[in-house]
Design an enzyme around this catalytic site. Sequence first.
Site, short mmCIF file in Angstrom:
data_model
loop_
_atom_site.label_atom_id
_atom_site.label_comp_id
_atom_site.label_asym_id
_atom_site.label_seq_id
_atom_site.Cartn_x
_atom_site.Cartn_y
_atom_site.Cartn_z
N SER A 141 0.83 -1.21 0.00
CA SER A 141 0.00 0.00 0.00
C SER A 141 0.86 1.25 0.00
O SER A 141 0.51 2.26 -0.63
CB SER A 141 -0.95 0.01 1.19
OG SER A 141 -0.25 -0.10 2.41
N GLU A 142 2.02 1.22 0.70
CA GLU A 142 2.97 2.33 0.65
C GLU A 142 4.41 1.84 0.76
O GLU A 142 4.69 0.83 1.40
CB GLU A 142 2.72 3.35 1.77
CG GLU A 142 1.59 4.31 1.52
CD GLU A 142 0.30 3.88 2.18
OE1 GLU A 142 -0.77 4.42 1.83
OE2 GLU A 142 0.36 2.99 3.05
N THR A 143 5.28 2.61 0.11
CA THR A 143 6.73 2.45 0.19
C THR A 143 7.30 3.83 0.49
O THR A 143 6.84 4.83 -0.09
CB THR A 143 7.30 1.91 -1.12
OG1 THR A 143 6.77 0.60 -1.36
CG2 THR A 143 8.82 1.85 -1.10
N HIS A 193 0.60 4.83 8.73
CA HIS A 193 1.47 3.68 8.99
C HIS A 193 2.85 3.88 8.38
O HIS A 193 3.85 3.44 8.96
CB HIS A 193 0.79 2.35 8.61
CG HIS A 193 1.19 1.70 7.34
ND1 HIS A 193 0.63 2.02 6.13
CD2 HIS A 193 2.08 0.70 7.09
CE1 HIS A 193 1.17 1.26 5.19
NE2 HIS A 193 2.04 0.46 5.74
#
Length: 275
Positions: A45-47, A76
């Site tokens: 979902s995110e990097t 997060h």
Amino acid sequence: MLRAFRQVDVFTEVPFGGNPLAVVLDGEGLTDEEMLRFANWTNLSETTFLLPPTTAGADYLVRIFTPSAELPFAGHPTIGSCHAWLETGGMPRDPGVIIQECGAGLVRIRRDESGLAFAAPPLLRSGPVEEDLLRQLAAGLGIGLDEIVDAEWADNGPGWVALLLRDADAVLALRPGLLPVDTGVAGLYPDGSPAAYEVRAFCPYAGTVTEDPVTGSLNASVAQWLLRTGRVSAPYVASQGTVLGRTGRVRISADGADVWVGGSTISRVSGTVAL
């Protein structure tokens, strides 16, 4: 070039029970396109990519990418990036608080024996949700408009609309179809339960809807909303990810005007990545 890398499990104490985050500890020299290409490849979902700060007083700069775009702020990734930065030798200017620079500005993060917590940023948009949009959201969630107890814009960067349903069971029963905007849904558990409420986060992507396991930004804005309206009192724990088989637990506390959003983080993968 080999760069230090961590993959961390955020908002859980249970192995593989939270929201995974990829963190590149040295993002210097990478172009926007290279960052986005790697974020697309991780398919998380995110990097995030850590860089030296550009603002006086900040300890580091983080850039946050989904597989398709850059975000000014996300929860997060804030907790997970700070965890990775500290674990690999990061030393804050003030031992009592870490200052993260991101697209949304400066975010304060504090640490104690229970983990890290960030100060919820101010909302970019709040207030009532338009009636037509509410009807679309109800239809997309497969519920009647009368099943939405309350609704507000709760956008602190990603663009959230927050809905309150009658209880946690109603939230867990949702099987959404297409939705027009990023949508967070909450429902209260009975008094005395381990968690105050259940949260789910739905994001339209590539013609479908994905569900995020544990969402710091949404939990931040939902906490601000529910505390302001007197539906909960801090400190408390919010649950997320149940339907996905996760055990996300987000700890909410309040300190004066600040709402703090925190949880446990565990590193799962450590090494280097060629970028």
